[in-house]
Scaffold this motif. Sequence first.
Motif, PDB file in Angstrom:
ATOM      1  N   ILE A   1      54.462  46.894  38.790  1.00  0.00           N
ATOM      2  CA  ILE A   1      53.537  47.266  38.037  1.00  0.00           C
ATOM      3  C   ILE A   1      53.379  48.348  37.243  1.00  0.00           C
ATOM      4  O   ILE A   1      52.797  48.444  36.159  1.00  0.00           O
ATOM      5  CB  ILE A   1      52.301  46.818  38.859  1.00  0.00           C
ATOM      6  N   ARG A   2      53.414  49.543  38.377  1.00  0.00           N
ATOM      7  CA  ARG A   2      53.262  50.825  37.845  1.00  0.00           C
ATOM      8  C   ARG A   2      54.337  51.409  36.813  1.00  0.00           C
ATOM      9  O   ARG A   2      53.804  52.038  35.852  1.00  0.00           O
ATOM     10  CB  ARG A   2      53.211  51.763  38.877  1.00  0.00           C
ATOM     11  N   ALA A   3      55.466  50.597  36.893  1.00  0.00           N
ATOM     12  CA  ALA A   3      56.684  51.058  35.808  1.00  0.00           C
ATOM     13  C   ALA A   3      56.285  50.354  34.399  1.00  0.00           C
ATOM     14  O   ALA A   3      56.741  50.918  33.374  1.00  0.00           O
ATOM     15  CB  ALA A   3      57.990  50.457  36.262  1.00  0.00           C
ATOM     16  N   PHE A   4      55.537  49.070  34.136  1.00  0.00           N
ATOM     17  CA  PHE A   4      55.331  48.557  33.094  1.00  0.00           C
ATOM     18  C   PHE A   4      54.008  48.407  32.397  1.00  0.00           C
ATOM     19  O   PHE A   4      53.857  48.148  31.401  1.00  0.00           O
ATOM     20  CB  PHE A   4      55.845  47.024  33.321  1.00  0.00           C
ATOM     21  N   ALA A   5      53.126  48.945  33.233  1.00  0.00           N
ATOM     22  CA  ALA A   5      51.562  48.963  32.658  1.00  0.00           C
ATOM     23  C   ALA A   5      51.248  50.465  32.528  1.00  0.00           C
ATOM     24  O   ALA A   5      51.493  51.312  33.435  1.00  0.00           O
ATOM     25  CB  ALA A   5      50.582  48.194  33.651  1.00  0.00           C
ATOM     26  N   PRO A   6      50.872  50.760  31.377  1.00  0.00           N
ATOM     27  CA  PRO A   6      50.495  52.073  31.172  1.00  0.00           C
ATOM     28  C   PRO A   6      49.329  52.614  32.019  1.00  0.00           C
ATOM     29  O   PRO A   6      49.296  53.798  32.363  1.00  0.00           O
ATOM     30  CB  PRO A   6      49.906  52.026  29.636  1.00  0.00           C
ATOM     31  N   GLU A   7      48.172  51.626  32.250  1.00  0.00           N
ATOM     32  CA  GLU A   7      47.363  52.238  33.123  1.00  0.00           C
ATOM     33  C   GLU A   7      47.174  51.163  34.285  1.00  0.00           C
ATOM     34  O   GLU A   7      47.188  50.008  34.089  1.00  0.00           O
ATOM     35  CB  GLU A   7      45.822  52.203  32.224  1.00  0.00           C
ATOM     36  N   VAL A   8      47.047  51.809  35.547  1.00  0.00           N
ATOM     37  CA  VAL A   8      47.230  50.949  36.716  1.00  0.00           C
ATOM     38  C   VAL A   8      46.343  51.611  37.806  1.00  0.00           C
ATOM     39  O   VAL A   8      45.855  52.760  37.767  1.00  0.00           O
ATOM     40  CB  VAL A   8      48.482  50.807  37.359  1.00  0.00           C
ATOM     41  N   SER A   9      45.329  50.764  38.562  1.00  0.00           N
ATOM     42  CA  SER A   9      44.408  51.187  39.485  1.00  0.00           C
ATOM     43  C   SER A   9      44.433  50.151  40.442  1.00  0.00           C
ATOM     44  O   SER A   9      44.179  48.941  40.170  1.00  0.00           O
ATOM     45  CB  SER A   9      43.211  51.698  39.117  1.00  0.00           C
ATOM     46  N   VAL A  10      44.536  50.642  41.737  1.00  0.00           N
ATOM     47  CA  VAL A  10      44.243  49.523  42.735  1.00  0.00           C
ATOM     48  C   VAL A  10      43.494  50.178  43.568  1.00  0.00           C
ATOM     49  O   VAL A  10      43.193  51.145  44.238  1.00  0.00           O
ATOM     50  CB  VAL A  10      45.675  49.495  43.654  1.00  0.00           C
ATOM     51  N   THR A  11      42.387  49.295  43.931  1.00  0.00           N
ATOM     52  CA  THR A  11      41.104  49.387  44.804  1.00  0.00           C
ATOM     53  C   THR A  11      41.300  48.617  46.028  1.00  0.00           C
ATOM     54  O   THR A  11      41.189  47.370  45.844  1.00  0.00           O
ATOM     55  CB  THR A  11      40.153  49.426  44.161  1.00  0.00           C
ATOM     56  N   SER A  12      41.532  48.867  47.192  1.00  0.00           N
ATOM     57  CA  SER A  12      41.339  48.238  48.165  1.00  0.00           C
ATOM     58  C   SER A  12      40.050  48.564  49.166  1.00  0.00           C
ATOM     59  O   SER A  12      39.966  49.584  49.407  1.00  0.00           O
ATOM     60  CB  SER A  12      42.505  48.282  49.232  1.00  0.00           C
ATOM     61  N   THR A  13      39.370  47.544  49.675  1.00  0.00           N
ATOM     62  CA  THR A  13      38.329  47.489  50.432  1.00  0.00           C
ATOM     63  C   THR A  13      38.252  46.617  51.645  1.00  0.00           C
ATOM     64  O   THR A  13      39.048  45.753  51.460  1.00  0.00           O
ATOM     65  CB  THR A  13      36.954  47.467  49.745  1.00  0.00           C
ATOM     66  N   PRO A  14      37.210  46.588  52.396  1.00  0.00           N
ATOM     67  CA  PRO A  14      37.383  45.750  53.705  1.00  0.00           C
ATOM     68  C   PRO A  14      37.071  44.282  52.991  1.00  0.00           C
ATOM     69  O   PRO A  14      37.316  43.172  53.649  1.00  0.00           O
ATOM     70  CB  PRO A  14      36.214  46.009  54.507  1.00  0.00           C
ATOM     71  N   THR A  15      36.529  44.284  52.027  1.00  0.00           N
ATOM     72  CA  THR A  15      36.151  42.784  51.094  1.00  0.00           C
ATOM     73  C   THR A  15      36.956  42.511  49.951  1.00  0.00           C
ATOM     74  O   THR A  15      36.777  41.576  49.339  1.00  0.00           O
ATOM     75  CB  THR A  15      34.491  42.914  50.522  1.00  0.00           C
ATOM     76  N   GLY A  16      38.231  43.079  49.913  1.00  0.00           N
ATOM     77  CA  GLY A  16      39.273  42.630  48.897  1.00  0.00           C
ATOM     78  C   GLY A  16      39.838  43.802  48.243  1.00  0.00           C
ATOM     79  O   GLY A  16      39.598  44.855  48.510  1.00  0.00           O
ATOM     80  N   THR A  17      40.641  43.098  47.254  1.00  0.00           N
ATOM     81  CA  THR A  17      41.591  44.247  46.423  1.00  0.00           C
ATOM     82  C   THR A  17      41.241  43.754  45.039  1.00  0.00           C
ATOM     83  O   THR A  17      41.368  42.746  44.930  1.00  0.00           O
ATOM     84  CB  THR A  17      42.933  44.135  46.971  1.00  0.00           C
ATOM     85  N   ARG A  18      41.207  44.915  44.253  1.00  0.00           N
ATOM     86  CA  ARG A  18      41.183  44.853  42.736  1.00  0.00           C
ATOM     87  C   ARG A  18      42.254  45.443  42.017  1.00  0.00           C
ATOM     88  O   ARG A  18      42.533  46.806  42.457  1.00  0.00           O
ATOM     89  CB  ARG A  18      39.962  45.345  42.360  1.00  0.00           C
ATOM     90  N   VAL A  19      43.210  44.795  41.320  1.00  0.00           N
ATOM     91  CA  VAL A  19      44.183  45.498  40.515  1.00  0.00           C
ATOM     92  C   VAL A  19      43.849  45.508  39.069  1.00  0.00           C
ATOM     93  O   VAL A  19      43.554  44.482  38.623  1.00  0.00           O
ATOM     94  CB  VAL A  19      45.730  44.909  40.765  1.00  0.00           C
TER      95      VAL A  19
END
Length: 137
Positions: free
Chosen positions: A110-128
């Motif tokens: 994902i990080r190699a092919f997308a110019p912008e990436v953020s991954v946020t993980s919390t106790p209630t889920g993950t958002r990429v």
Amino acid sequence: MPIDEPVRQTADELTLEVAAVPAQAAALRDLLAKWALDHGLPRELADDLKLTAYEAMTNVVRHAYPDGTDANLMTITAAHEDGRLEITVADEGRWRDGRRAEGGRGLPIIRAFAPEVSVTSTPTGTRVRLAWPCPAT
């Protein structure tokens, strides 16, 4: 498996809430690539989007709900605004610490092919969140 109906759809945004299963991830990667092409993303970048969105969805399928006790849903949002196209893949699972015996290549791809990436993980889920520059259509 047919793709579920969009939760929300406008000219510049698409939101789907689907079962976190392999068939949905496979179908959605094609739908997202077509949506990106229709919104002006060049084919080469749409192919990158297809790969990275699929990797993010596959991570949800494989890792977000390993015990099967959660809702097993993923929400995918595609938005085109302000000269950029953004894909978000979110789940309501719980992050599991520790190394896995299998896999482990999704986020580097994902990080190699997308110019912008953020991954946020919390106790209630993950958002990429994935984003590409994209001209207005």
